[in-house]
Scaffold this active site. Structure first.
Site, PDB file in Angstrom:
ATOM      1  CB  CYS A 150      -4.780  -4.036  -1.376  1.00 54.01           C
ATOM      2  SG  CYS A 150      -4.329  -2.562  -2.396  1.00 54.01           S
TER       3      CYS A 150
HETATM    4  N1  NDP Z   1       1.495  -1.869  -2.011  1.00 51.17           N
HETATM    5  C1  NDP Z   1       0.297  -2.574  -2.004  1.00 51.17           C
HETATM    6  O1  NDP Z   1      -0.310  -2.582  -1.009  1.00 51.17           O
HETATM    7  C2  NDP Z   1       0.021  -3.601  -2.995  1.00 51.17           C
HETATM    8  C3  NDP Z   1       0.706  -3.721  -4.109  1.00 51.17           C
HETATM    9  N2  NDP Z   1       0.251  -4.563  -5.200  1.00 51.17           N
HETATM   10  C4  NDP Z   1       1.138  -4.784  -6.437  1.00 51.17           C
HETATM   11  O2  NDP Z   1       2.276  -5.465  -5.848  1.00 51.17           O
HETATM   12  C5  NDP Z   1       3.473  -4.936  -7.097  1.00 51.17           C
HETATM   13  C6  NDP Z   1       4.551  -4.480  -6.290  1.00 51.17           C
HETATM   14  O3  NDP Z   1       3.906  -3.419  -5.526  1.00 51.17           O
HETATM   15  P1  NDP Z   1       4.902  -2.455  -4.200  1.00 51.17           P
HETATM   16  O4  NDP Z   1       5.794  -3.309  -3.499  1.00 51.17           O
HETATM   17  O5  NDP Z   1       3.972  -1.681  -3.512  1.00 51.17           O
HETATM   18  O6  NDP Z   1       5.678  -1.563  -5.202  1.00 51.17           O
HETATM   19  P2  NDP Z   1       7.066  -0.830  -4.764  1.00 51.17           P
HETATM   20  O7  NDP Z   1       7.242   0.381  -5.953  1.00 51.17           O
HETATM   21  O8  NDP Z   1       7.083  -0.726  -3.552  1.00 51.17           O
HETATM   22  O9  NDP Z   1       8.260  -1.875  -5.512  1.00 51.17           O
HETATM   23  C7  NDP Z   1       8.473  -2.478  -6.600  1.00 51.17           C
HETATM   24  C8  NDP Z   1       9.505  -3.298  -6.730  1.00 51.17           C
HETATM   25  O10 NDP Z   1       9.865  -3.489  -8.147  1.00 51.17           O
HETATM   26  C9  NDP Z   1      11.202  -3.229  -8.711  1.00 51.17           C
HETATM   27  N3  NDP Z   1      10.959  -2.518  -9.831  1.00 51.17           N
HETATM   28  C10 NDP Z   1      10.373  -1.152  -9.914  1.00 51.17           C
HETATM   29  N4  NDP Z   1      10.405  -0.657 -11.285  1.00 51.17           N
HETATM   30  C11 NDP Z   1      10.945  -1.693 -11.730  1.00 51.17           C
HETATM   31  C12 NDP Z   1      11.102  -2.049 -13.484  1.00 51.17           C
HETATM   32  N5  NDP Z   1      10.971  -1.001 -14.250  1.00 51.17           N
HETATM   33  N6  NDP Z   1      11.905  -3.252 -13.552  1.00 51.17           N
HETATM   34  C13 NDP Z   1      12.001  -3.972 -12.773  1.00 51.17           C
HETATM   35  N7  NDP Z   1      12.026  -3.962 -11.593  1.00 51.17           N
HETATM   36  C14 NDP Z   1      11.413  -2.924 -10.979  1.00 51.17           C
HETATM   37  C15 NDP Z   1      11.707  -2.268  -7.372  1.00 51.17           C
HETATM   38  O11 NDP Z   1      12.939  -2.474  -7.056  1.00 51.17           O
HETATM   39  P3  NDP Z   1      14.217  -1.863  -8.049  1.00 51.17           P
HETATM   40  O12 NDP Z   1      13.736  -0.541  -8.647  1.00 51.17           O
HETATM   41  O13 NDP Z   1      15.495  -1.846  -7.497  1.00 51.17           O
HETATM   42  O14 NDP Z   1      14.467  -2.946  -9.410  1.00 51.17           O
HETATM   43  C16 NDP Z   1      10.966  -2.553  -6.280  1.00 51.17           C
HETATM   44  O15 NDP Z   1      11.405  -3.957  -5.611  1.00 51.17           O
HETATM   45  C17 NDP Z   1       2.662  -3.887  -7.647  1.00 51.17           C
HETATM   46  O16 NDP Z   1       2.169  -4.549  -9.237  1.00 51.17           O
HETATM   47  C18 NDP Z   1       1.616  -3.459  -7.039  1.00 51.17           C
HETATM   48  O17 NDP Z   1       0.400  -2.972  -7.703  1.00 51.17           O
HETATM   49  C19 NDP Z   1      -0.798  -5.356  -4.916  1.00 51.17           C
HETATM   50  C20 NDP Z   1      -1.421  -5.265  -3.726  1.00 51.17           C
HETATM   51  C21 NDP Z   1      -1.229  -4.517  -2.580  1.00 51.17           C
HETATM   52  C1  X2W Z   2      -3.021   4.062  -1.853  1.00 49.75           C
HETATM   53  C2  X2W Z   2      -2.717   3.817  -3.330  1.00 49.75           C
HETATM   54  O1  X2W Z   2      -2.298   4.144  -3.974  1.00 49.75           O
HETATM   55  N1  X2W Z   2      -3.196   2.385  -3.508  1.00 49.75           N
HETATM   56  C3  X2W Z   2      -2.950   1.758  -4.883  1.00 49.75           C
HETATM   57  C4  X2W Z   2      -3.243   0.229  -4.767  1.00 49.75           C
HETATM   58  C5  X2W Z   2      -2.876  -0.218  -5.709  1.00 49.75           C
HETATM   59  C6  X2W Z   2      -2.640  -1.977  -5.590  1.00 49.75           C
HETATM   60  O2  X2W Z   2      -1.822  -2.099  -4.792  1.00 49.75           O
HETATM   61  O3  X2W Z   2      -3.127  -2.716  -6.380  1.00 49.75           O
HETATM   62  P1  X2W Z   2      -2.716  -3.335  -7.652  1.00 49.75           P
HETATM   63  O4  X2W Z   2      -1.647  -4.337  -7.282  1.00 49.75           O
HETATM   64  O5  X2W Z   2      -3.722  -3.576  -8.380  1.00 49.75           O
HETATM   65  O6  X2W Z   2      -1.743  -2.254  -8.511  1.00 49.75           O
HETATM   66  C7  X2W Z   2      -3.587   2.497  -5.938  1.00 49.75           C
HETATM   67  O7  X2W Z   2      -4.765   2.787  -5.698  1.00 49.75           O
HETATM   68  O8  X2W Z   2      -3.271   2.265  -7.092  1.00 49.75           O
END
Ligand code: NDP
Ligand code: X2W
Length: 351
Positions: A150
């Site tokens: 992001c």
């Molecule tokens: N949040 C954001 O703004 C952004 C996030 N990202 C990236 O996208 C990805 C997802 O982020 P986000 O949705 O915020 O994360 P969350 O923590 O909200 O969700 C993670 C998901 O993965 C599953 N999960 C968690 N741990 C495990 C595990 N050990 N094995 C398998 N499944 C697992 C969880 O469900 P369950 O535990 O039920 O299996 C859940 O559905 C990450 O790599 C993050 O860095 C990228 C850009 C922006």
């Molecule tokens: C507020 C906050 O904690 N933000 C996350 C953004 C991570 C993310 O979304 O990026 P990746 O997909 O590279 O993990 C952080 O700084 O780690």
């Protein structure tokens, strides 16, 4: 119809994929995985999706999911994508990874910043960094799309038009960025409880955030520089809001180069001409995160500070949409030859 599966469908980015894909006219959702909520109807986890999706969550059965879907979205914590990506490649399925495992082209750099061994370095070479405004042609032909982080999305959109133009010191950018708490995902974390986030602002991971090498890699590539010679300073801040990223970039002009703000703005408008999601503001208009709330649109404001010899650029996006799930769908649209805006064209919610 494109059959799509979401792995990690109950996290914040997974939920945003579900919300956006249920109104995508070319997509049928065929699989939503979650370990915690296996066998539960998806609306039990997210009641706001009642009547919108009738799938139950299922366990992470790689074979079954990759057999059923044409495209697999991975919304997992980093370090977990490799088996999924490898199986998708083996079966000829498209995969869009929202995590970080395929963003850095060099395994050694990934291992240095993520502190885990990369289990499939041989696949890194063919993964395409999925920032459509910069890599559309490569994405069209890709099997593996590494959806950008992001903060890097906001940062790279801010500086891409300037890179390689002989105007700025690309290697010495300073980026000050702010994020809403959903950027950290939906998981129990002391730093994210209400009492810590509400009415509070703080910098974190100063001088060591893992998005630093990602930004440096892409800026170096665009500027034709050595990625190991980059010295970009990136400081993230946590804001008391749910969604949104505001990235402010300070770019030093090269010696003897003094473009006017209007010349730089023209450069941005030409660079992003025809881009449906990128909006360049007039002089004196500065983007706000609320403009992008819930949408895939990015807003870019800029000026030239003649006194200091710097260009200042500020970009606002929604971390969960252009910063993650909306961009992932934009990438899927490109992969399947659909109009890029399909399903994600709408403006956000304001106020
Ligand atoms: N949040 C954001 O703004 C952004 C996030 N990202 C990236 O996208 C990805 C997802 O982020 P986000 O949705 O915020 O994360 P969350 O923590 O909200 O969700 C993670 C998901 O993965 C599953 N999960 C968690 N741990 C495990 C595990 N050990 N094995 C398998 N499944 C697992 C969880 O469900 P369950 O535990 O039920 O299996 C859940 O559905 C990450 O790599 C993050 O860095 C990228 C850009 C922006
Ligand atoms: C507020 C906050 O904690 N933000 C996350 C953004 C991570 C993310 O979304 O990026 P990746 O997909 O590279 O993990 C952080 O700084 O780690």
């Amino acid at each position: 119809m494109i059959r799509a599966a979401i792995v990690g469908a109950t996290g914040y980015t997974g939920a945003e994929l579900v919300r956006l894909l249920t109104r995508h006219r070319e997509v049928e959702l065929v699989g939503l995985t979650s370990r915690q909520y296996a066998d539960q109807p998806y609306p039990n986890v997210y009641p706001h999706m009642s009547g919108q999706v009738d799938l139950a969550c299922q366990t992470q059965d790689i074979d079954n999911i990759t057999d059923t879907a044409d495209v697999v979205f991975l919304a997992l914590p980093h370090g977990l994508s490799v088996p999924w990506v490898a199986e998708c490649v083996r079966k000829g399925k498209k995969v869009v990874d929202l995590g970080a495992d395929f963003r850095l082209r060099r395994a050694a750099v990934y291992e240095q910043w993520y502190h885990v061994t990369h289990e499939a370095p041989e696949l890194l070479a063919e993964a395409v960094y999925g920032l459509p405004e910069l890599k559309r042609e490569q994405i069209q032909k890709a099997r593996i799309v590494a959806n950008p982080g992001c903060y890097p999305t906001a940062s790279l959109l801010s500086v891409a038009p300037l890179c390689g133009q002989g105007l700025i010191r690309e290697d010495r950018l300073i980026i000050d960025a702010k994020s809403g708490a959903s950027g950290a995902g939906r998981n129990a974390n002391l730093a994210l409880i209400y009492g810590e986030v509400n009415e509070n602002v703080k910098a974190y991971n100063v001088a060591k955030h893992r998005h630093n090498p990602e930004i440096e890699q892409e800026v170096a590539e665009r500027a034709g520089l050595d990625p190991d010679a980059m010295a970009i300073t990136f400081t993230p801040h946590l804001m008391p809001m749910t969604r949104g990223i505001l990235a402010t970039v300070y770019a030093d002009l090269k010696e003897g180069v003094r473009p006017s703000a209007e010349e730089v703005r023209d450069l941005y408008r030409q660079f992003y001409a025809g881009e449906p999601f990128i909006h360049i503001m007039d002089e004196g208009v500065w983007p706000q995160t609320k403009w992008s709330y819930g949408s895939n649109h990015a807003f870019i404001g800029l000026t030239v500070e003649a006194r200091t010899g710097r260009i200042i650029i500020t970009t606002a996006i929604d971390n969960l949409v252009k910063g993650a799930s909306g961009q992932a769908i934009q990438n899927m649209n490109i992969l399947f030859g659909l109009p890029e805006t399909t399903g994600i064209e709408a403006a956000g919610i304001y106020p």
